[in-house]
Design an enzyme around this catalytic site. Structure first.
Site, PDB file in Angstrom:
ATOM      1  N   ARG A  61       0.831  -1.195   0.000  1.00 28.09           N
ATOM      2  CA  ARG A  61       0.000   0.000   0.000  1.00 28.09           C
ATOM      3  C   ARG A  61       0.872   1.254   0.000  1.00 28.09           C
ATOM      4  NH1 ARG A  61      -1.767   1.132   4.242  1.00 28.09           N
ATOM      5  NH2 ARG A  61      -0.713  -0.407   5.572  1.00 28.09           N
ATOM      6  N   LYS A 202      -8.261  -2.723   1.529  1.00 30.95           N
ATOM      7  CA  LYS A 202      -8.182  -1.720   2.578  1.00 30.95           C
ATOM      8  C   LYS A 202      -9.072  -0.515   2.296  1.00 30.95           C
ATOM      9  CE  LYS A 202      -5.412  -3.935   5.297  1.00 30.95           C
ATOM     10  NZ  LYS A 202      -5.975  -4.621   6.490  1.00 30.95           N
ATOM     11  N   HIS A 222      -9.115  -4.033  13.397  1.00 32.54           N
ATOM     12  CA  HIS A 222      -8.064  -4.643  12.576  1.00 32.54           C
ATOM     13  C   HIS A 222      -7.528  -5.822  13.371  1.00 32.54           C
ATOM     14  CE1 HIS A 222      -3.891  -4.328  10.496  1.00 32.54           C
ATOM     15  NE2 HIS A 222      -4.717  -5.086   9.796  1.00 32.54           N
ATOM     16  N   SER A 240       0.893  -5.678  10.708  1.00 32.28           N
ATOM     17  CA  SER A 240       1.389  -6.659   9.750  1.00 32.28           C
ATOM     18  C   SER A 240       2.692  -7.278  10.244  1.00 32.28           C
ATOM     19  CB  SER A 240       1.628  -5.970   8.398  1.00 32.28           C
ATOM     20  OG  SER A 240       2.140  -6.879   7.471  1.00 32.28           O
ATOM     21  N   LYS A 244      -1.095 -12.191  13.240  1.00 35.98           N
ATOM     22  CA  LYS A 244      -2.564 -12.273  13.258  1.00 35.98           C
ATOM     23  C   LYS A 244      -3.075 -13.478  12.470  1.00 35.98           C
ATOM     24  CE  LYS A 244      -4.219  -8.506  11.572  1.00 35.98           C
ATOM     25  NZ  LYS A 244      -2.933  -8.090  10.985  1.00 35.98           N
ATOM     26  N   THR A 245      -2.639 -13.580  11.221  1.00 32.01           N
ATOM     27  CA  THR A 245      -3.121 -14.652  10.356  1.00 32.01           C
ATOM     28  C   THR A 245      -2.605 -16.002  10.834  1.00 32.01           C
ATOM     29  OG1 THR A 245      -3.250 -13.155   8.465  1.00 32.01           O
ATOM     30  CG2 THR A 245      -3.169 -15.508   7.989  1.00 32.01           C
ATOM     31  N   ASP A 259      -8.398 -10.839   9.528  1.00 31.61           N
ATOM     32  CA  ASP A 259      -7.899  -9.457   9.443  1.00 31.61           C
ATOM     33  C   ASP A 259      -8.882  -8.357   9.832  1.00 31.61           C
ATOM     34  OD1 ASP A 259      -5.630  -7.800   8.767  1.00 31.61           O
ATOM     35  OD2 ASP A 259      -6.726  -7.161   6.996  1.00 31.61           O
ATOM     36  N   ARG A 324       2.473 -12.099  -0.831  1.00 32.32           N
ATOM     37  CA  ARG A 324       1.119 -12.335  -0.324  1.00 32.32           C
ATOM     38  C   ARG A 324       0.427 -13.457  -1.091  1.00 32.32           C
ATOM     39  NH1 ARG A 324      -0.988  -9.365   4.245  1.00 32.32           N
ATOM     40  NH2 ARG A 324       0.372  -7.555   4.490  1.00 32.32           N
TER      41      ARG A 324
END
Length: 533
Positions: A61, A202, A222, A240, A244-245, A259, A324
């Protein structure tokens, strides 16, 4: 600019100002989108059947090129700053006419989809893309309507993405040729000059972070979330790279999402229909569910193959460290459907502390929880950005500042109210370094982190002895099943105790300095939770 019938995509595009497109491809299957991408030499298949593409100039991003139209809706509600950047209505209208005219004579891909698994808050999204694989990303990441739902669905928001369209900053009011502009009045997001698909995802997250808290009294978060066999929900906040994932993809628990979620008066729901996982250093041993999701229909971005093969080299970061993969949530065997869980019993704040200062697991008081939530700390390791040779602290309010249009105090207040009302346990988990900072110590083993989280979830940390950590004041367990006791006190893992003390004071000072801008909005309990030097 509202849509007419979803069954007539050409008429819908015409209403949006997109006329005379060469071909309009509507609601194509993943198989067809993959085939088109390969036929157009825009991507190749890996040996697992996943489609691999390169997003070009942008592999992440671009927060400094994300704008929000400043008008009657947003002028006094948006927290304007260096990532909520105001954009005039006049510049938007001019840029919108240009980007819609850009599609003349070009192929266009159109997809209708939903966001928000809780039907009480569901919105209809129309995604219009210049590339077939961008449309595959939308298929993977958003909720997929049935044929019956398509007949009657209403488009609430429209996203137009044209990577090949470049803005003229001198005329269009952008910073450079790429942009993402959100218009809350017209309910349109336009994205140009970048093929990075995360801008689509996003963009929708940004609008939900405005609409749900401001209009619906729903806390947008988030975070990732999963659910145990007895229906208990756990929520994982983190920036990031903090896990989390990875940590929410637990074979012993059902995945709600990885997410983006909303917290209502009755529970938690996923905004999305898929996962967008980082795949740098991905392995079947460490992350089996994500590894096995990289198959037909999955979209790999900016990876490389081992020479002479179509086998992904997950360790190669020559294009970017931000490699990704997107895939539907159903690719995870134990995904919860629909993606709606109960009120959380446990909240985990994940931080990758590259300084090796913070304990691997701590229990937080309500005041400490609010202080840490508003701070949103992690530390990037050397090498993730050009010129970074030492760990670099990142403070991102509410663990997601770039996506939050409202003031962080709004989200923090809502979280605090919910934590207290439901007596939620809050834990700080350091997934970063122990035994020293990055370059000296070692990354905390993933197996240990999983064991700490499992112990918290199963109540195994409820009756063990605790100590108060110096400087930060966290309550730290002295033992945890499956974890060597010596690593629970980070100071004990450093050979040079004086060096640890100095690094801890330095990190504490960074917390205090960062929090200065929030002091006026914080109550006495939160202020008392600041580190003590």
């Amino acid at each position: 600019m509202q849509m007419s019938s979803v069954r007539n995509p050409v008429a819908d595009l015409r209403e949006l100002g997109i006329e005379n497109a060469s071909n309009v491809y509507y609601q194509l299957s993943p198989e067809r989108l993959v085939q088109q991408t390969v036929e157009r030499n825009q991507g190749v298949l890996s040996d697992t059947g996943a489609l691999a593409v390169n997003t070009g100039e942008f592999t992440g991003r671009s927060p400094k090129d994300k704008f929000i139209v400043k008008d009657a809706i947003t002028a006094d509600t948006v927290n304007w700053n260096d990532f909520n950047i105001p954009f005039s209505s006049e510049n938007f209208d001019r840029l919108y006419k240009k980007i819609t005219a850009y599609f003349t004579g070009k192929d266009v891909w159109v997809r209708d989809c939903f966001a928000c698994a809780d039907t009480d808050f569901r919105i209809g999204i129309k995604v219009i893309t210049e590339l077939p694989w961008s449309n595959l990303f939308a298929y993977n990441m958003f909720l997929r309507p049935s044929e019956d739902e398509l007949e009657y669905m209403h488009t609430d928001w429209t996203v137009i993405q044209a990577p090949g369209f470049l803005a003229d900053p001198a005329v269009d009011g952008t910073r450079q040729h790429n942009f993402a502009v959100v218009n809350f009045s017209k309910k349109i997001i336009i994205i140009g000059g970048t093929a990075y698909t995360g801008e689509i995802k996003k963009g929708i997250f940004t609008i939900l972070n405005f609409v749900l808290p401001h209009n619906k009294h729903v806390l947008s978060m988030h975070c990732s979330a999963n659910q145990g066999d007895d229906g208990d929900t756990a929520v994982f906040f983190g920036l990031s790279g903090t896990g989390k994932t990875t940590l929410s993809a637990d074979p012993a628990r059902k995945l709600i999402g990885d997410d983006e979620h909303g917290w209502t008066s009755t529970g938690v729901f996923n905004f999305e229909g898929g996962c967008y996982a980082k795949c740098i250093d991905l392995s079947e041993e460490k992350e089996p569910q994500i590894f096995r999701a990289v198959r037909e229909g999955a979209l790999l971005e900016n990876i490389t193959f081992f020479p002479g093969t179509n086998t992904v080299n997950y360790a190669d970061k020559s294009i970017t460290e931000n490699t990704r993969v997107s895939y539907p949530l159903t690719y995870i065997d134990n995904a919860l459907e629909p993606s709606v869980g109960a009120i959380p019993k446990n909240i985990f704040f994940l931080t990758c502390d590259a300084y090796g200062v913070l304990p691997p697991v701590s229990r937080l008081s309500p005041g400490q929880a609010m202080y840490q939530f508003i701070s949103g700390y992690t530390a990037k390791v050397a090498g993730t950005e050009a010129g970074v040779t030492e760990p670099k602290s990142t403070f991102s309010a509410c663990f997601g500042a770039p996506f939050l249009p409202l003031h962080p105090a709004k989200y923090a207040q809502m979280l605090g109210e919910k934590m207290r009302a439901h007596r939620v346990n809050v834990w700080l988990i350091n997934t970063g370094w122990t035994g020293g900072a990055y370059g000296v110590g070692n990354r905390i083993k993933l197996s240990y982190t999983r064991a700490m989280i499992a112990a918290a979830l199963h109540g195994q940390l409820d009756h063990v002895p605790y100590r108060i950590a110096p400087v930060f004041g966290f309550t730290v367990p002295e033992s945890c099943p499956g974890v060597p006791a010596e690593i629970l006190d980070p100071r004990n893992t450093w050979a040079d105790k004086a060096a640890y003390d100095a690094k801890a004071r330095d990190l504490a000072a960074q917390f205090i300095k960062n929090f200065e801008k929030y002091v006026s909005a914080a109550d006495a309990e939160i202020l008392a939770a600041a580190p003590k030097i």
